[in-house]
Design an enzyme around this catalytic site. Sequence first.
Site, PDB file in Angstrom:
ATOM      1  N   HIS A   1     -72.125  41.624  -3.850  1.00 39.69           N
ATOM      2  CA  HIS A   1     -71.730  40.553  -4.428  1.00 39.69           C
ATOM      3  C   HIS A   1     -73.034  39.857  -4.151  1.00 39.69           C
ATOM      4  O   HIS A   1     -72.301  38.499  -4.241  1.00 39.69           O
ATOM      5  CB  HIS A   1     -70.643  40.006  -4.692  1.00 39.69           C
ATOM      6  CG  HIS A   1     -69.444  40.830  -5.705  1.00 39.69           C
ATOM      7  ND1 HIS A   1     -69.779  40.860  -6.730  1.00 39.69           N
ATOM      8  CD2 HIS A   1     -68.303  41.535  -5.067  1.00 39.69           C
ATOM      9  CE1 HIS A   1     -68.587  41.891  -7.095  1.00 39.69           C
ATOM     10  NE2 HIS A   1     -67.425  42.165  -5.404  1.00 39.69           N
TER      11      HIS A   1
ATOM     12  N   ASP B   1     -66.233  35.749  -7.816  1.00 40.77           N
ATOM     13  CA  ASP B   1     -67.035  36.730  -6.310  1.00 40.77           C
ATOM     14  C   ASP B   1     -68.314  36.690  -7.038  1.00 40.77           C
ATOM     15  O   ASP B   1     -69.310  37.272  -6.126  1.00 40.77           O
ATOM     16  CB  ASP B   1     -66.256  38.118  -6.234  1.00 40.77           C
ATOM     17  CG  ASP B   1     -66.086  39.049  -7.232  1.00 40.77           C
ATOM     18  OD1 ASP B   1     -66.664  38.449  -8.473  1.00 40.77           O
ATOM     19  OD2 ASP B   1     -64.933  39.794  -6.793  1.00 40.77           O
TER      20      ASP B   1
ATOM     21  N   LYS C   1     -64.638  44.638   1.499  1.00 49.67           N
ATOM     22  CA  LYS C   1     -65.186  42.866   1.087  1.00 49.67           C
ATOM     23  C   LYS C   1     -66.551  43.234   1.849  1.00 49.67           C
ATOM     24  O   LYS C   1     -66.661  43.662   2.753  1.00 49.67           O
ATOM     25  CB  LYS C   1     -64.266  41.785   0.827  1.00 49.67           C
ATOM     26  CG  LYS C   1     -63.554  41.950   0.439  1.00 49.67           C
ATOM     27  CD  LYS C   1     -63.223  41.900  -1.048  1.00 49.67           C
ATOM     28  CE  LYS C   1     -63.908  40.630  -1.305  1.00 49.67           C
ATOM     29  NZ  LYS C   1     -64.540  40.570  -3.229  1.00 49.67           N
TER      30      LYS C   1
ATOM     31  N   GLU D   1     -70.525  47.814  -6.451  1.00 51.57           N
ATOM     32  CA  GLU D   1     -69.882  47.060  -7.984  1.00 51.57           C
ATOM     33  C   GLU D   1     -71.451  47.373  -8.699  1.00 51.57           C
ATOM     34  O   GLU D   1     -71.763  47.825  -9.890  1.00 51.57           O
ATOM     35  CB  GLU D   1     -69.894  45.824  -7.814  1.00 51.57           C
ATOM     36  CG  GLU D   1     -70.803  44.869  -7.532  1.00 51.57           C
ATOM     37  CD  GLU D   1     -71.525  44.534  -5.677  1.00 51.57           C
ATOM     38  OE1 GLU D   1     -72.618  43.887  -5.426  1.00 51.57           O
ATOM     39  OE2 GLU D   1     -70.661  45.083  -4.553  1.00 51.57           O
TER      40      GLU D   1
ATOM     41  N   TYR E   1     -68.280  46.315  -1.141  1.00 50.26           N
ATOM     42  CA  TYR E   1     -68.590  45.876  -2.220  1.00 50.26           C
ATOM     43  C   TYR E   1     -69.861  44.392  -1.827  1.00 50.26           C
ATOM     44  O   TYR E   1     -69.803  44.133  -0.381  1.00 50.26           O
ATOM     45  CB  TYR E   1     -67.531  44.897  -2.768  1.00 50.26           C
ATOM     46  CG  TYR E   1     -66.335  46.085  -4.077  1.00 50.26           C
ATOM     47  CD1 TYR E   1     -67.173  45.953  -5.184  1.00 50.26           C
ATOM     48  CD2 TYR E   1     -65.287  46.632  -3.416  1.00 50.26           C
ATOM     49  CE1 TYR E   1     -66.944  46.940  -6.094  1.00 50.26           C
ATOM     50  CE2 TYR E   1     -64.828  46.556  -4.249  1.00 50.26           C
ATOM     51  CZ  TYR E   1     -64.527  47.465  -5.221  1.00 50.26           C
ATOM     52  OH  TYR E   1     -64.126  47.843  -6.513  1.00 50.26           O
TER      53      TYR E   1
ATOM     54  N   ARG F   1     -56.311  45.041   2.255  1.00 51.39           N
ATOM     55  CA  ARG F   1     -56.655  46.101   1.723  1.00 51.39           C
ATOM     56  C   ARG F   1     -57.973  47.601   2.943  1.00 51.39           C
ATOM     57  O   ARG F   1     -57.969  46.617   4.133  1.00 51.39           O
ATOM     58  CB  ARG F   1     -57.809  46.413   0.300  1.00 51.39           C
ATOM     59  CG  ARG F   1     -57.508  46.138  -1.041  1.00 51.39           C
ATOM     60  CD  ARG F   1     -58.420  46.037  -2.371  1.00 51.39           C
ATOM     61  NE  ARG F   1     -59.238  44.453  -1.590  1.00 51.39           N
ATOM     62  CZ  ARG F   1     -60.230  44.053  -2.602  1.00 51.39           C
ATOM     63  NH1 ARG F   1     -60.014  45.337  -3.959  1.00 51.39           N
ATOM     64  NH2 ARG F   1     -60.749  42.887  -2.545  1.00 51.39           N
TER      65      ARG F   1
END
Length: 380
Positions: free
Chosen positions: A106, A280, A85, A128, A104, A25
């Site tokens: 996490h 994740d 990511k 997120e 993102y 991506r």
Amino acid sequence: MVSPVTQEDIVRVGIPSEIKDNEQRVSLQPDGAAELVHHGHEVLVQSGAGTGSRFTDEEYAAAGARVVADADAVFAEADLVVKVKEPVPAEYHRFREGQQLFTYLHAAADRSLTDFLLERRIDSIAYETVQTADGRLPLLTPMSEVAGRMAVQAAAHHLESPAGGAGILMGGVPGTPAAKVTIIGGGVSGTEAAKIAVGMRAIVRVFDTNPARLAYLSDVFEGRLDLVQPNRARLAQYVADSDVLIGAVLVPGTKAPKLVSREMVASMRPGSVAVDIAIDQGGCFETSRPTTHSDPTYVEEGVVHYCVANIPGAVARTSTLALTSATLAYLVTVADSGIRGAAASSPVLAKGLTSLGGQLTSEPVAAAHGLPWTSAAELL
């Protein structure tokens, strides 16, 4: 009409290539670059960053972006780094102190990343946890939709004998039983997983603690699901009877609860498949550990585990189109105002603020790691 910007207002937005295993991506498509340029900003794209999603360097250049040779060049010049990511340790050295990050994160599942953000004084907003007043997670939803659908595809494949599974066809055929699929969590990912599993003619059961959500699913699926409000004994019974177990639990911003014990997993038939979409955020099965697209499964207690932490990366173009369509309007706001200004002016983006000036602003992340935190309201 866009207000004129001065040289001091120009933000250099950096788009590096993703380097996680088979992560194809990209965080911005060419028309998004054109939008940022229209707002007076400069866009730096690492050469080849869009290749996995089938966007060429020439398309970015035509949109007004500047294509640079490598990641070092992107990070050296960018004021705002935009990724898909979370940064991995191999990228940490590239960040400058005080740089801004929109991706993102996490972070509740990754203490080293949290420490890095604080030590390097990175101002960050996590996709997120960006949240609207009605509780929606607009930047997580598109990838949750993809992950939910992909989870069932992965499960169907790994049930096949050559993949190490029990040799069961998801929907069976006349005269043979269909696979029993248990989905824990009836949110976005769980709902999308149920759609695909029902479409494959599996026997589908969904657990959720929210009676209103179960009522909604009953209406949407017109009674084709077995909808269950969980307790531990009931969950154990259903897990033992499952050919496929899908973990789709979400607690925004914090680690996923471990709802399925090792003993529950061990009670499943050999060759059953467990897919942990929540990996994740740490995973919701006691037996879960992260895997990659290159090496997606392992067997624990006789059960095939698929715990890929970036499931949507397998369908990079679909995922990029879905993600960047959702992120672009927020990205423009962040570029126009900076992380601090965007969080101050937008309660939606403020919900996603994770770190600011070396201070942790996310209570769930702080709780996960036993760290102090300061509310965004105090810092803004």
